[in-house]
Design an enzyme around this catalytic site. Structure first.
Site, PDB file in Angstrom:
ATOM      1  N   HIS A   8     -11.319   8.360  -0.454  1.00 12.83           N
ATOM      2  CA  HIS A   8     -10.330   9.201   0.551  1.00 12.83           C
ATOM      3  C   HIS A   8      -9.084   9.558  -0.176  1.00 12.83           C
ATOM      4  O   HIS A   8      -8.264  10.802   0.810  1.00 12.83           O
ATOM      5  CB  HIS A   8      -9.390   8.129   1.731  1.00 12.83           C
ATOM      6  CG  HIS A   8      -8.932   6.644   0.844  1.00 12.83           C
ATOM      7  ND1 HIS A   8      -9.862   5.901   0.256  1.00 12.83           N
ATOM      8  CD2 HIS A   8      -7.499   5.897   1.320  1.00 12.83           C
ATOM      9  CE1 HIS A   8      -8.630   4.789  -0.512  1.00 12.83           C
ATOM     10  NE2 HIS A   8      -7.776   4.811   0.140  1.00 12.83           N
ATOM     11  N   HIS A  14      -6.714  -7.388   0.465  1.00 12.60           N
ATOM     12  CA  HIS A  14      -5.928  -6.249   0.689  1.00 12.60           C
ATOM     13  C   HIS A  14      -4.758  -6.450   2.004  1.00 12.60           C
ATOM     14  O   HIS A  14      -3.516  -5.684   1.454  1.00 12.60           O
ATOM     15  CB  HIS A  14      -6.292  -4.447   0.484  1.00 12.60           C
ATOM     16  CG  HIS A  14      -5.831  -3.088   1.065  1.00 12.60           C
ATOM     17  ND1 HIS A  14      -5.201  -3.323  -0.061  1.00 12.60           N
ATOM     18  CD2 HIS A  14      -5.171  -2.496   2.385  1.00 12.60           C
ATOM     19  CE1 HIS A  14      -3.803  -2.373  -0.477  1.00 12.60           C
ATOM     20  NE2 HIS A  14      -4.728  -1.700   1.504  1.00 12.60           N
ATOM     21  N   ASP A  23       1.040  -0.808   0.366  1.00  8.87           N
ATOM     22  CA  ASP A  23      -0.595   0.316  -0.031  1.00  8.87           C
ATOM     23  C   ASP A  23       0.491   1.016   0.168  1.00  8.87           C
ATOM     24  O   ASP A  23       1.591   1.431  -0.782  1.00  8.87           O
ATOM     25  CB  ASP A  23      -0.806   0.074   1.099  1.00  8.87           C
ATOM     26  CG  ASP A  23      -2.140   1.219   1.289  1.00  8.87           C
ATOM     27  OD1 ASP A  23      -3.296   0.566   0.777  1.00  8.87           O
ATOM     28  OD2 ASP A  23      -1.755   2.241   1.864  1.00  8.87           O
ATOM     29  N   ARG A  24       0.606   2.428   1.046  1.00  5.90           N
ATOM     30  CA  ARG A  24       1.706   3.111   0.876  1.00  5.90           C
ATOM     31  C   ARG A  24       3.092   3.471   1.257  1.00  5.90           C
ATOM     32  O   ARG A  24       3.777   3.943   0.297  1.00  5.90           O
ATOM     33  CB  ARG A  24       1.296   4.420   2.210  1.00  5.90           C
ATOM     34  CG  ARG A  24      -0.449   4.062   2.269  1.00  5.90           C
ATOM     35  CD  ARG A  24      -0.641   5.048   1.827  1.00  5.90           C
ATOM     36  NE  ARG A  24      -0.082   6.251   1.055  1.00  5.90           N
ATOM     37  CZ  ARG A  24      -0.696   6.987   0.197  1.00  5.90           C
ATOM     38  NH1 ARG A  24      -1.364   7.276  -0.437  1.00  5.90           N
ATOM     39  NH2 ARG A  24      -0.138   8.589   0.313  1.00  5.90           N
ATOM     40  N   TYR A  32      -0.538  11.254   2.215  1.00  2.07           N
ATOM     41  CA  TYR A  32      -2.398  11.382   1.196  1.00  2.07           C
ATOM     42  C   TYR A  32      -1.871  12.613  -0.058  1.00  2.07           C
ATOM     43  O   TYR A  32      -1.671  12.468  -0.576  1.00  2.07           O
ATOM     44  CB  TYR A  32      -2.791  11.311   1.945  1.00  2.07           C
ATOM     45  CG  TYR A  32      -3.576   9.076   1.502  1.00  2.07           C
ATOM     46  CD1 TYR A  32      -4.576   8.681   0.749  1.00  2.07           C
ATOM     47  CD2 TYR A  32      -3.048   8.619   3.164  1.00  2.07           C
ATOM     48  CE1 TYR A  32      -3.883   6.962   1.151  1.00  2.07           C
ATOM     49  CE2 TYR A  32      -3.221   7.605   3.013  1.00  2.07           C
ATOM     50  CZ  TYR A  32      -3.676   6.604   2.177  1.00  2.07           C
ATOM     51  OH  TYR A  32      -3.944   5.334   2.261  1.00  2.07           O
TER      52      TYR A  32
END
Length: 300
Positions: A154, A274, A109-110, A214
């Site tokens: 988001h 995920h 992910d990030r 983000y």
């Protein structure tokens, strides 16, 4: 605050990253080094099962990204503070501080976005690159269109100018962060109640830095990816991607998108959700082990 859990058998230390920002780092095992980077809304602890499986053959380095967990949370008013280039420099600097000058790098992910930037900016130190369930920044924004893009709502919220997104999220922070843990783990079996509470509490304490992370992805990170695409930059190390098939919903071929960045690519679909490192650590550890065994084919 929920008690902060640790990875059993790993040592913890604060290690300076870029610009003097200290990262909370767990280190265990012995052998060739691999760095594991966590995603949202989590901390290094998401790697606990995988790290234990890898530690028999690898020195495993597991940091909290800047802005997350127990790492420092610098002010995000400067967009470069949470640029993936800066966060990638954190990783390289931390590894060097631990006496490691080459390593495999795996991100979820990030953390995968940080890993990609490290692979592009520091190809001489990244032996192989593992990506869990994400697309490169440039491609993420390109494929999000129409009503199906609501799954990434988001991203758009936290891309807005500083002030309102932070205020909105802080007003319902436990519900906000908990909603992702629940939506991305629909079976509700991946986390214990204590683990879920820990991730929520850690994220609630880091609203400003998470939003800054983000926001950078919608600005400075996007600009860097565009510049790399224009100059024909490629990931020169072996790259492995393991991902859900969410491209079928949004109408893209993830393997093809990744291959444009990574000529030496293996792409592995998974039926896990995920949070695959926790839902199916055996599959995830096997993916990393196989990637580490691939011969490097570096460009001069």
């Amino acid at each position: 605050m929920t008690t902060r859990p640790t990875i059993s058998g790993f040592d913890y230390r604060a290690v300076p990253g870029a610009d003097g920002v200290n990262l909370n780092v767990a280190v265990g095992g012995s052998g060739p080094a691999v760095v594991l980077l966590h995603g949202f809304p989590q901390t290094h602890y998401m790697w606990r099962h995988v790290a234990a499986r890898l530690a028999g053959d690898h020195t495993v380095i597991v940091p909290d990204l800047r802005g997350y967990g127990d790492s420092d949370k610098p002010d995000g008013s400067d967009p470069t503070a949470y640029a993936k280039r800066t966060m990638a420099q954190d990783v390289v600097t931390v590894a060097s501080g631990l006496g490691v000058d080459r390593f495999g790098l795996v991100g979820h992910d990030r953390g995968a976005l940080v890993a990609v930037r490290a692979g592009l900016d520091h190809p001489g130190v990244v032996d192989y690159l593992g990506i869990l369930d994400v697309l490169p920044t440039l491609d993420t924004w390109a494929v999000l269109r129409g009503v199906d893009a609501k799954v990434a709502w988001h991203l758009y919220l936290m891309a807005q100018p500083a002030g309102l997104p932070e205020k909105m999220i802080r007003a319902v922070a436990p519900e906000f962060f908990g909603s992702f843990l629940d939506a991305w783990d629909p079976g509700g079996t991946t986390f214990t109640a204590e683990e879920r509470a820990y991730y929520v509490d850690s994220s609630v304490a880091a609203v400003d830095s998470i939003v800054a992370d983000y926001r950078a992805t919608a600005s400075v990170d996007l600009e860097m990816d565009r510049a790399d695409r224009e100059r024909g930059a490629r990931l020169t190390m072996p790259v492995g991607v393991i991902s859900q098939d969410w491209g079928s919903q949004l109408g893209f071929d993830a393997a093809s998108l990744w291959r444009a960045w990574a000529p030496d690519l293996t792409y592995q679909p998974t039926t896990s959700g995920h949070f695959m490192a926790e839902e199916n650590p055996d599959e995830t550890a096997a993916f990393i082990t196989a990637l580490a065994a691939r011969p490097a084919a570096r460009t001069p």
